[in-house]
Structure formats: C-alpha cells, structure tokens
Design a protein around this motif. Structure first.
Motif, PDB file in Angstrom:
ATOM      1  N   ALA A 238      86.763  62.430  48.656  1.00 58.16           N
ATOM      2  CA  ALA A 238      88.135  61.624  48.871  1.00 58.16           C
ATOM      3  C   ALA A 238      89.155  62.468  48.902  1.00 58.16           C
ATOM      4  N   TRP A 239      89.083  63.600  48.380  1.00 54.00           N
ATOM      5  CA  TRP A 239      90.438  64.701  48.673  1.00 54.00           C
ATOM      6  C   TRP A 239      90.390  65.144  50.004  1.00 54.00           C
ATOM      7  N   TRP A 240      89.216  65.409  50.680  1.00 56.85           N
ATOM      8  CA  TRP A 240      89.045  65.682  52.148  1.00 56.85           C
ATOM      9  C   TRP A 240      89.564  64.422  52.979  1.00 56.85           C
ATOM     10  N   LEU A 241      89.271  63.267  52.751  1.00 60.94           N
ATOM     11  CA  LEU A 241      89.518  62.147  53.520  1.00 60.94           C
ATOM     12  C   LEU A 241      90.944  62.041  53.551  1.00 60.94           C
ATOM     13  N   LEU A 242      91.555  61.821  52.476  1.00 61.45           N
ATOM     14  CA  LEU A 242      93.046  61.771  52.050  1.00 61.45           C
ATOM     15  C   LEU A 242      93.907  62.880  52.867  1.00 61.45           C
TER      16      LEU A 242
ATOM     17  N   SER B 129      82.245  54.624  48.367  1.00 64.55           N
ATOM     18  CA  SER B 129      80.970  54.249  49.195  1.00 64.55           C
ATOM     19  C   SER B 129      81.207  53.327  50.296  1.00 64.55           C
ATOM     20  N   THR B 130      82.333  52.620  50.266  1.00 65.36           N
ATOM     21  CA  THR B 130      82.396  51.706  51.401  1.00 65.36           C
ATOM     22  C   THR B 130      83.726  52.462  52.383  1.00 65.36           C
ATOM     23  N   LEU B 131      84.304  53.523  51.956  1.00 65.97           N
ATOM     24  CA  LEU B 131      85.309  54.003  52.857  1.00 65.97           C
ATOM     25  C   LEU B 131      84.904  54.708  53.907  1.00 65.97           C
ATOM     26  N   ASN B 132      84.298  54.249  54.790  1.00 65.68           N
ATOM     27  CA  ASN B 132      83.456  54.737  56.067  1.00 65.68           C
ATOM     28  C   ASN B 132      83.575  53.723  57.312  1.00 65.68           C
ATOM     29  N   ASP B 133      83.349  54.052  58.414  1.00 70.03           N
ATOM     30  CA  ASP B 133      83.154  53.151  59.613  1.00 70.03           C
ATOM     31  C   ASP B 133      81.941  52.440  59.717  1.00 70.03           C
ATOM     32  N   ALA B 134      82.230  51.117  59.330  1.00 69.05           N
ATOM     33  CA  ALA B 134      80.939  50.150  59.023  1.00 69.05           C
ATOM     34  C   ALA B 134      80.240  49.969  60.377  1.00 69.05           C
ATOM     35  N   SER B 135      81.229  50.079  61.493  1.00 69.37           N
ATOM     36  CA  SER B 135      80.467  49.954  62.834  1.00 69.37           C
ATOM     37  C   SER B 135      79.469  50.898  63.321  1.00 69.37           C
ATOM     38  N   ASP B 136      79.571  52.173  62.483  1.00 72.96           N
ATOM     39  CA  ASP B 136      78.664  53.302  62.906  1.00 72.96           C
ATOM     40  C   ASP B 136      77.431  53.368  62.226  1.00 72.96           C
ATOM     41  N   PRO B 137      76.294  53.366  62.918  1.00 65.56           N
ATOM     42  CA  PRO B 137      74.882  53.275  62.005  1.00 65.56           C
ATOM     43  C   PRO B 137      74.688  54.240  61.214  1.00 65.56           C
ATOM     44  N   ARG B 138      75.337  55.671  61.192  1.00 64.98           N
ATOM     45  CA  ARG B 138      75.241  56.538  60.423  1.00 64.98           C
ATOM     46  C   ARG B 138      75.875  56.342  59.194  1.00 64.98           C
ATOM     47  N   PRO B 139      75.450  56.821  57.964  1.00 66.00           N
ATOM     48  CA  PRO B 139      75.888  56.628  56.886  1.00 66.00           C
ATOM     49  C   PRO B 139      77.102  57.388  56.394  1.00 66.00           C
TER      50      PRO B 139
ATOM     51  N   ASP C  44      89.826  56.660  41.168  1.00 68.82           N
ATOM     52  CA  ASP C  44      88.321  56.725  40.835  1.00 68.82           C
ATOM     53  C   ASP C  44      87.713  57.014  41.972  1.00 68.82           C
ATOM     54  N   ALA C  45      86.841  58.071  42.543  1.00 65.92           N
ATOM     55  CA  ALA C  45      86.196  58.127  43.578  1.00 65.92           C
ATOM     56  C   ALA C  45      84.762  58.327  43.316  1.00 65.92           C
ATOM     57  N   THR C  46      84.299  57.760  42.088  1.00 62.78           N
ATOM     58  CA  THR C  46      82.735  57.926  41.873  1.00 62.78           C
ATOM     59  C   THR C  46      82.018  57.459  42.913  1.00 62.78           C
ATOM     60  N   ALA C  47      81.074  58.050  43.172  1.00 59.75           N
ATOM     61  CA  ALA C  47      79.953  57.631  44.265  1.00 59.75           C
ATOM     62  C   ALA C  47      78.706  58.452  43.912  1.00 59.75           C
TER      63      ALA C  47
ATOM     64  N   ASP D 210      86.035  61.883  39.342  1.00 62.07           N
ATOM     65  CA  ASP D 210      85.140  61.024  39.521  1.00 62.07           C
ATOM     66  C   ASP D 210      84.130  61.264  38.205  1.00 62.07           C
ATOM     67  N   ASN D 211      83.212  60.629  38.158  1.00 62.73           N
ATOM     68  CA  ASN D 211      82.108  60.781  37.193  1.00 62.73           C
ATOM     69  C   ASN D 211      80.490  60.657  37.676  1.00 62.73           C
ATOM     70  N   SER D 212      80.468  61.613  38.670  1.00 70.24           N
ATOM     71  CA  SER D 212      79.366  61.528  39.455  1.00 70.24           C
ATOM     72  C   SER D 212      78.653  62.863  39.573  1.00 70.24           C
ATOM     73  N   PRO D 213      77.189  63.170  39.481  1.00 66.64           N
ATOM     74  CA  PRO D 213      76.835  64.262  39.683  1.00 66.64           C
ATOM     75  C   PRO D 213      76.786  64.937  41.022  1.00 66.64           C
ATOM     76  N   LEU D 214      77.374  64.224  41.982  1.00 62.16           N
ATOM     77  CA  LEU D 214      77.747  64.656  43.355  1.00 62.16           C
ATOM     78  C   LEU D 214      79.161  65.134  43.357  1.00 62.16           C
ATOM     79  N   SER D 215      80.030  65.059  42.125  1.00 60.78           N
ATOM     80  CA  SER D 215      81.338  65.586  42.168  1.00 60.78           C
ATOM     81  C   SER D 215      82.114  64.908  43.657  1.00 60.78           C
ATOM     82  N   SER D 216      81.871  63.759  43.584  1.00 60.37           N
ATOM     83  CA  SER D 216      82.200  62.903  44.763  1.00 60.37           C
ATOM     84  C   SER D 216      83.993  63.039  45.253  1.00 60.37           C
TER      85      SER D 216
END
Length: 281
Positions: free
Chosen positions: A101-105, A53-63, A23-26, A91-97
C-alpha cells in the motif's frame, strides 16, 4: 513525516484533520482469514479499510497488478483520501502487506505516506484503543492519480536484465519457495526462481517484535542475502506484494533506484518460455 512512524507518534497524531489512517491487511490466497471481517471487528480508531486485495487492475488476468490511474483515483475518492494528506498505513498480516500500500500510494502521487512500525499487533499489545465497525469517511480529499511507470519492471525488462545484468533481482519469497522445494499457492505455476536472483525473505527485515530493523541491522540483512545495494535493484516475490517490503527496507537505507517486478513469480512461473532455476541462490 518520516516514512516509518511509531505507535507513540500515531497515538499523539490521531484526530488531526489532515491525518488518514489506512488498514491495508491482505493475505495469501487460501489463507482462512477475512481482512474485511477482521477490520470490522477491530481497528485503530478512525482507520479506513483500504481493501488492498482488490486495489489492482481487475481487467488484467495476472493477480495484484497495479491499477489504472482511474481505478486508483476512484478508490481514493471513495475513502476521502487527498494527495496532500498525511497517510499512515498499517496491517495485521504475516505478509506485512502495508508495504504494498505504501508503494502504491507513493507511485500514484501521494506526498506524505508512512508505515506504522509494528502494525496493529504492536498497537494492541501496548493496550492502545481500538474500535469496531466502519469508520466515518470524509469527503474533503482530492487525489489526481498519475502512476510513475518508471517504478515498475515488466517481464520484458527482467528478461533483458538476464543478459545485461544491469540490475540485481531480489526475491522476497520464503527460502523453500525460492529453492523450488515448496508448492506455489497459485495453480499453474512452476517452482523455483528467476535465474541469478538473490533471496531475501521479507520477514528477515523485521525484528523479533515485528518492528522494522534499521541502520546497521537492516543493512546486514541485505548483506547476508548477497544483495549489492550499490547496484540498481528489481524486487520480486509471488505477486508483487512482499517485494514492496524489500523496496521499503531499501528506502529506509536511502536506496532509490529500485523497481518492483509487478508480475513477479505469478507471471514468470506461469510462462513456460521463461527460464527458471531451482536450489539456493
């Protein structure tokens, strides 16, 4: 496994030892919905919560910037995801998020990844079973994360492209945000778009039932937006999430030379030195 699978396909495949459902809803910042709470209330049987939403580089100030190899490998290990697993994302999001996730994997080395056509909304509309709570996680996955950096465009790449015009930049944000008529959801960003870019809101790649357009209908969506599928493409959006839907749509048409501008407008629009345009493409 195809890159897009149907609810019928998934229903028959559930329970296979090599199948992992994520489930990759964001949601956009400020959206009054909690993806984890919604997952715990209802998800496809056996599905794991990716916490996109948290699968990112937390040390980078950009979201929402691409995580490091170590960060990605740690998340896959926690979920029990193996590099050779068949992975289906929804997902279950208007973003089709699920597209992000597909791209990251894919760029980190997963070999078999698909998106569930229609997502959770279609699954439940068809009366298929769901469950609540945390799904059980296996410990049999092994994932050696090695990001393909060539899949990512930097701000410097996009600035250079303003001169060379070697690639076409395509923006997945809504038309009003692209034109500069609507405020951005993140503070500190200008309105408008990257000069010379085309606008293809990512929802236009889906049909009225929320399923992916395919074939001529999908190609027409790109054509209507003035996207030249014969050129290399750089996909952009607000923070690199819905841009991945444009890349996925292009991939359905066999297009491979596509990169994601990961900083997207959250980086470009926050930098007073970058050129900006307003109005239609």
């Amino acid at each position: 496994m195809d890159m897009l699978v149907s609810t019928d396909w998934l229903a028959k495949a559930l329970g296979a030892p090599d199948l992992k459902v994520l489930d990759a809803t964001a949601f956009l910042p400020g959206t009054p919905r909690d993806p984890k709470a919604e997952y715990l209330a209802q998800h496809i049987p056996g599905a794991l919560f990716l916490d996109l939403s948290t699968l990112n580089d937390a040390s980078d100030p950009r979201p929402a910037m691409v995580p490091t190899n170590a960060q990605f490998a740690e998340r896959m290990a926690a979920l029990g995801i193996g590099q050779d697993d068949r992975i289906v994302i929804y997902d279950n999001s208007p973003l089709s998020s699920a597209g992000r996730a597909w791209w990251l994997l894919r760029i980190f080395g997963a070999r078999q990844v698909a998106i569930l056509d229609g997502g959770l909304a279609r699954w439940t509309a068809e009366g298929r079973p769901t469950e609540a709570g945390e799904a059980a996680r296996s410990n049999n996955g092994a994932f050696t994360a090695a990001c393909d950096d060539s899949a990512i465009a930097s701000k410097a790449d996009v600035l250079a492209n303003l001169e060379s015009c070697a690639a076409q930049v395509v923006d997945a944000r809504s038309a009003d945000r692209f034109r500069g008529d609507a405020a951005e959801p993140r503070a500190g960003m200008a309105e408008g778009h990257i000069p010379g870019s085309a606008n293809l809101p990512s929802n236009l790649l889906l049909d009225e039932q929320g399923r992916w357009k395919q074939g001529d209908a999908l190609r027409q969506a790109f054509d209507d937006a003035g996207v030249d599928l014969d050129k290399p493409l750089i996909m952009s959006c607000g923070s690199g999430v819905t841009a991945c839907n444009l890349l996925f749509g292009a991939a359905l048409l066999g297009k491979e030379d596509v990169r994601i501008y990961d900083g997207s407008w959250s980086e470009w629009g926050a930098d007073p030195a970058t050129p900006k345009a307003v109005g239609p493409a």
